[in-house]
Write a protein that holds these residues in place. Structure first.
Motif, PDB file in Angstrom:
ATOM      1  N   LEU A   1      15.448  23.274  -2.073  1.00  0.00           N
ATOM      2  CA  LEU A   1      14.421  22.287  -1.775  1.00  0.00           C
ATOM      3  C   LEU A   1      13.065  22.951  -1.583  1.00  0.00           C
ATOM      4  N   ARG A   2      13.051  24.037  -0.835  1.00  0.00           N
ATOM      5  CA  ARG A   2      11.789  24.737  -0.578  1.00  0.00           C
ATOM      6  C   ARG A   2      11.165  25.247  -1.871  1.00  0.00           C
ATOM      7  N   MET A   3      11.986  25.835  -2.732  1.00  0.00           N
ATOM      8  CA  MET A   3      11.447  26.363  -3.983  1.00  0.00           C
ATOM      9  C   MET A   3      11.036  25.238  -4.937  1.00  0.00           C
ATOM     10  N   ALA A   4      11.729  24.123  -4.877  1.00  0.00           N
ATOM     11  CA  ALA A   4      11.323  22.972  -5.689  1.00  0.00           C
ATOM     12  C   ALA A   4       9.962  22.463  -5.249  1.00  0.00           C
ATOM     13  N   VAL A   5       9.734  22.407  -3.934  1.00  0.00           N
ATOM     14  CA  VAL A   5       8.432  21.980  -3.416  1.00  0.00           C
ATOM     15  C   VAL A   5       7.349  22.971  -3.828  1.00  0.00           C
ATOM     16  N   GLY A   6       7.664  24.255  -3.730  1.00  0.00           N
ATOM     17  CA  GLY A   6       6.711  25.269  -4.180  1.00  0.00           C
ATOM     18  C   GLY A   6       6.380  25.109  -5.652  1.00  0.00           C
ATOM     19  N   GLY A   7       7.402  24.860  -6.479  1.00  0.00           N
ATOM     20  CA  GLY A   7       7.161  24.634  -7.900  1.00  0.00           C
ATOM     21  C   GLY A   7       6.350  23.382  -8.159  1.00  0.00           C
ATOM     22  N   PHE A   8       6.591  22.342  -7.364  1.00  0.00           N
ATOM     23  CA  PHE A   8       5.826  21.091  -7.521  1.00  0.00           C
ATOM     24  C   PHE A   8       4.345  21.326  -7.234  1.00  0.00           C
ATOM     25  N   ILE A   9       4.044  22.106  -6.206  1.00  0.00           N
ATOM     26  CA  ILE A   9       2.642  22.397  -5.875  1.00  0.00           C
ATOM     27  C   ILE A   9       1.980  23.161  -7.023  1.00  0.00           C
ATOM     28  N   VAL A  10       2.684  24.150  -7.574  1.00  0.00           N
ATOM     29  CA  VAL A  10       2.127  24.897  -8.706  1.00  0.00           C
ATOM     30  C   VAL A  10       1.912  23.979  -9.903  1.00  0.00           C
ATOM     31  N   GLY A  11       2.904  23.134 -10.197  1.00  0.00           N
ATOM     32  CA  GLY A  11       2.755  22.201 -11.308  1.00  0.00           C
ATOM     33  C   GLY A  11       1.604  21.240 -11.105  1.00  0.00           C
ATOM     34  N   LEU A  12       1.437  20.761  -9.877  1.00  0.00           N
ATOM     35  CA  LEU A  12       0.344  19.838  -9.577  1.00  0.00           C
ATOM     36  C   LEU A  12      -1.014  20.505  -9.768  1.00  0.00           C
ATOM     37  N   LEU A  13      -1.140  21.740  -9.289  1.00  0.00           N
ATOM     38  CA  LEU A  13      -2.401  22.472  -9.441  1.00  0.00           C
ATOM     39  C   LEU A  13      -2.693  22.776 -10.910  1.00  0.00           C
ATOM     40  N   SER A  14      -1.624  22.987 -11.694  1.00  0.00           N
ATOM     41  CA  SER A  14      -1.831  23.338 -13.106  1.00  0.00           C
ATOM     42  C   SER A  14      -2.362  22.177 -13.912  1.00  0.00           C
ATOM     43  N   LEU A  15      -2.294  20.954 -13.381  1.00  0.00           N
ATOM     44  CA  LEU A  15      -2.892  19.813 -14.077  1.00  0.00           C
ATOM     45  C   LEU A  15      -4.409  19.961 -14.144  1.00  0.00           C
ATOM     46  N   ALA A  16      -4.978  20.630 -13.118  1.00  0.00           N
ATOM     47  CA  ALA A  16      -6.420  20.897 -13.126  1.00  0.00           C
ATOM     48  C   ALA A  16      -6.749  22.194 -13.854  1.00  0.00           C
ATOM     49  N   ALA A  17      -5.857  23.180 -13.757  1.00  0.00           N
ATOM     50  CA  ALA A  17      -6.110  24.479 -14.386  1.00  0.00           C
ATOM     51  C   ALA A  17      -4.775  25.118 -14.764  1.00  0.00           C
ATOM     52  N   PRO A  18      -4.434  25.126 -16.031  1.00  0.00           N
ATOM     53  CA  PRO A  18      -3.165  25.743 -16.446  1.00  0.00           C
ATOM     54  C   PRO A  18      -3.044  27.201 -16.057  1.00  0.00           C
ATOM     55  N   ALA A  19      -4.181  27.852 -15.803  1.00  0.00           N
ATOM     56  CA  ALA A  19      -4.157  29.280 -15.503  1.00  0.00           C
ATOM     57  C   ALA A  19      -3.540  29.602 -14.152  1.00  0.00           C
ATOM     58  N   VAL A  20      -3.219  28.603 -13.326  1.00  0.00           N
ATOM     59  CA  VAL A  20      -2.541  28.921 -12.073  1.00  0.00           C
ATOM     60  C   VAL A  20      -1.094  29.334 -12.324  1.00  0.00           C
ATOM     61  N   TRP A  21      -0.571  29.019 -13.496  1.00  0.00           N
ATOM     62  CA  TRP A  21       0.772  29.496 -13.846  1.00  0.00           C
ATOM     63  C   TRP A  21       0.765  31.022 -13.945  1.00  0.00           C
ATOM     64  N   GLY A  22       1.847  31.623 -13.540  1.00  0.00           N
ATOM     65  CA  GLY A  22       2.024  33.056 -13.756  1.00  0.00           C
ATOM     66  C   GLY A  22       1.417  33.917 -12.672  1.00  0.00           C
ATOM     67  N   ASN A  23       1.447  35.237 -12.925  1.00  0.00           N
ATOM     68  CA  ASN A  23       1.028  36.212 -11.910  1.00  0.00           C
ATOM     69  C   ASN A  23      -0.468  36.481 -11.906  1.00  0.00           C
ATOM     70  N   GLY A  24      -1.212  35.923 -12.850  1.00  0.00           N
ATOM     71  CA  GLY A  24      -2.657  36.116 -12.879  1.00  0.00           C
ATOM     72  C   GLY A  24      -3.130  37.170 -13.852  1.00  0.00           C
ATOM     73  N   TYR A  25      -2.207  37.811 -14.562  1.00  0.00           N
ATOM     74  CA  TYR A  25      -2.604  38.864 -15.503  1.00  0.00           C
ATOM     75  C   TYR A  25      -3.544  38.324 -16.575  1.00  0.00           C
ATOM     76  N   ASP A  26      -3.208  37.170 -17.152  1.00  0.00           N
ATOM     77  CA  ASP A  26      -4.029  36.597 -18.218  1.00  0.00           C
ATOM     78  C   ASP A  26      -5.396  36.164 -17.700  1.00  0.00           C
ATOM     79  N   VAL A  27      -5.448  35.731 -16.461  1.00  0.00           N
ATOM     80  CA  VAL A  27      -6.727  35.340 -15.863  1.00  0.00           C
ATOM     81  C   VAL A  27      -7.634  36.554 -15.718  1.00  0.00           C
ATOM     82  N   VAL A  28      -7.077  37.678 -15.259  1.00  0.00           N
ATOM     83  CA  VAL A  28      -7.857  38.900 -15.108  1.00  0.00           C
ATOM     84  C   VAL A  28      -8.408  39.348 -16.456  1.00  0.00           C
ATOM     85  N   SER A  29      -7.555  39.339 -17.472  1.00  0.00           N
ATOM     86  CA  SER A  29      -8.006  39.735 -18.806  1.00  0.00           C
ATOM     87  C   SER A  29      -9.126  38.835 -19.291  1.00  0.00           C
ATOM     88  N   ALA A  30      -9.005  37.525 -19.021  1.00  0.00           N
ATOM     89  CA  ALA A  30     -10.043  36.581 -19.436  1.00  0.00           C
ATOM     90  C   ALA A  30     -11.362  36.860 -18.720  1.00  0.00           C
TER      91      ALA A  30
END
Length: 592
Positions: A283-312
């Protein structure tokens, strides 16, 4: 029947003597060989884990390449659902897997090195790694370096236990595995060794640092040859535009030093909030995943560890693509910074298995960019562009959160291979370290280790005795054994001393490798000589009751690497032997 000692054995023994005289043959070579083997295993496990991430991502997301680009191409429903599904799967694997093994918790590599006995459980590590694969492949905002280092440390622990290493040396080998994991993750061998030395071991003494470097180098070479030899971040060239530019870089160090503890406080808040959901891990990890999914609606770059964001951010050109929100440049980076911090706190706080090292680098890059943007607008002729400040921000924010500035400096240099940025990087990292330290808070790893230590028994090394560190049943021969028996031992073993006992296993003396040399030139005498004719009768002895300080004094009067341990000085029944390296490692651990 007297064993034959022919010309072939004499030549082998002569070669063994020559090798020892030329190289100072000792246990150091065996330790370095073990570190190199562990480095190889760490590099290979890192490659396999990367392959596994691609496989899981392909089946969860539908694309095995760039995770952020894949997220941008999904419908909003899938972008919201996939992290939730990944969280549920990761939570089920972790919850039911550990319960099946009857583990309430599992030992991580830091605990095994600093507090434990060097044992990293195999099945628990594999379960946590599988759980991490689901989290990472489904877009969880957490780093892959955590499970990669854990796997490498586990393989090192298995190797050390397979060869029966004593606890101090097993801990060192596990530390070598952790260094190999860090080095192979970031293609940074020096920083990998320094990370473990500074943060985990708390010492850079050559007794431990040398093997760490050896393992890191072998792991890095393995990854470069079999996977990718490029730096972790391919960046455009930078230069220090003006000597006066050191001032804003220094201020950047101060700013990240103040913001580092704030970031750690946000992560702790996330843990406390998720703790209110109770012990239902799926349940806890599902809630954590839901928060990430919700934030990604505004910015897909919140997915992942941030490597692609740094490169960008470092390359500037891709910033207006789907990697970042479609708004003005610095506003987009600011929005992404806020969302990325929340996503990382949600993923890590939910109990997901992974590292926060790479997300920390991403946050530092965003802070550095936002700091450098107005600086370059105000003084365009005397300052570098904002992406240069993003690069320095990565290092100084890492120094502020880990409290390991040397490691941060070298890691950023190794990950970019850009020497021009070293001067401002050094200045900013040191400033960030001192400012963060002045806040009185703890590093990104210190609190976790403190909690582990509170739960673990405190094996104070001050109470340890020689008997706790000795290795039982050392090699020995009887006093009536022939010269050929001793020669065969030295040819087939790396030890430089062979103990001699009587019929009741009482210590009589020791034969050194150099004691054999005079007999090599007289075959007839060698055929007649017995062990008691060659051995040294006066030899320092230890007992199980000796303290570590007393043992160190005995080693100070002896040039060998091992000393025999007997039941008592007046009743010298041979019980075992103590290695000087094990003693030094144990004392270094106590001095931390």
């Amino acid at each position: 029947m007297r064993p034959s000692f022919g010309a072939g054995w004499r030549r082998l023994l002569a070669f063994r003597l020559w090798l020892q005289e030329k190289t100072g043959g000792s246990e150091v070579h065996a330790t370095l060989f073990g570190a190199g083997f562990v480095g190889l295993l760490g590099g290979l496990s890192s490659i396999l884990f990367r392959r596994a991430i691609e496989f899981f991502q392909l089946h969860l997301v539908g694309e095995g390449g760039n995770l952020v680009v894949a997220a941008a191409g999904l419908s909003w429903q899938m972008r919201l659902a996939i992290p939730v599904v990944g969280g549920v799967l990761a939570g089920c694997v972790l919850h039911y897997g550990l319960r099946l093994l009857n583990y309430k918790s599992s030992t991580d590599y830091m605990e095994a090195i600093s507090l434990g006995n060097g044992v990293v459980r195999v099945r628990a590590t594999l379960i946590k790694s599988l759980s991490s694969l689901f989290t990472i492949a489904s877009g969880g905002a957490i780093g892959r370096e955590g499970p990669m280092v854990q796997l490498s440390a586990m393989l090192a622990s298995v190797t050390g236990r397979r060869f029966g290493l004593p606890v101090p040396r097993l801990r060192l080998l596990v530390a070598c595995g952790a260094a190999a994991g860090i080095a192979s993750t970031y293609n940074a061998p020096i920083a990998g060794a320094l990370f473990v030395a500074e943060i985990v071991l708390g010492t850079i003494a050559m007794e431990s640092f040398g093997p760490l470097v050896f393992a890191s180098v072998i792991a890095t070479v393995t990854v470069r040859e079999l996977w990718n030899g490029a730096p972790a971040y391919a960046i455009p060239g930078y230069q220090l535009v003006s000597i006066w530019e050191l001032a804003p870089y220094l201020l950047l160090g101060v700013a990240t030093g103040l913001l580092g503890p704030v970031f750690l406080s946000i992560l702790k808040t996330g843990e406390r909030l998720f703790a209110t959901l109770g012990g239902n891990i799926p349940l806890r990890m599902a809630v954590g995943g839901f928060i990430v999914g919700l934030l990604s609606l505004a910015a897909p770059a919140v997915w992942g560890n941030g490597y692609d964001v740094v490169s960008a951010i470092l390359h500037r050109e891709p910033l207006e693509s789907a990697l970042l929100p479609p708004s003005a440049l610095w506003q987009g980076v600011f929005l992404l910074l806020v969302l990325k911090v929340v996503a990382t706190a949600a993923t890590a706080g939910s109990g997901a298995v992974g590292g926060i090292f790479t997300p920390t680098i991403c946050v530092g890059a965003a802070i550095g960019y936002l700091f450098g943007y107005p600086v370059h607008l105000l003084w365009p002729a005397t300052t570098a562009s904002a992406d240069a400040y993003a690069l320095v921000g990565m290092g100084c924010f890492l120094a502020a959160t880990t409290r390991a500035p040397i490691m941060a400096i070298l890691m950023l240099f190794e990950m970019t291979l850009d020497y021009a940025i070293v001067l401002p990087l050094m200045l900013a990292c040191v400033a960030a370290f001192y400012v963060a330290q002045g806040t009185g808070g703890e590093s990104i790893y210190a609190e976790a280790m403190r909690r582990k230590k509170a739960l673990a028994p405190d094996p104070r090394l001050a109470t340890l005795r020689v008997g706790d560190l000795m290795k039982p049943n050392p090699p020995h021969i009887g006093e009536r054994s022939h010269f050929g028996d001793a020669a065969r031992f030295f040819v087939s073993n790396r030890f430089n001393y062979l103990y001699v006992t009587d019929g009741t296993n009482r210590f009589r003396g020791a034969i050194s490798l150099h004691d054999m040399k005079p007999f090599l030139h007289d075959a007839e005498v060698a055929e007649l000589a017995l062990a008691l004719d060659v051995m040294q009768e006066e030899f320092p002895l230890l007992t199980p009751a000796h303290t570590l300080s007393e043992a160190m004094e005995h080693f100070g009067r002896h040039d060998g690497e091992r000393l025999p341990v007997v039941f008592a000085v007046d009743d010298p029944v041979l019980l075992g032997s103590l290695s000087k390296r094990d003693l030094l490692l144990a004392m270094a651990d106590y001095a931390k």
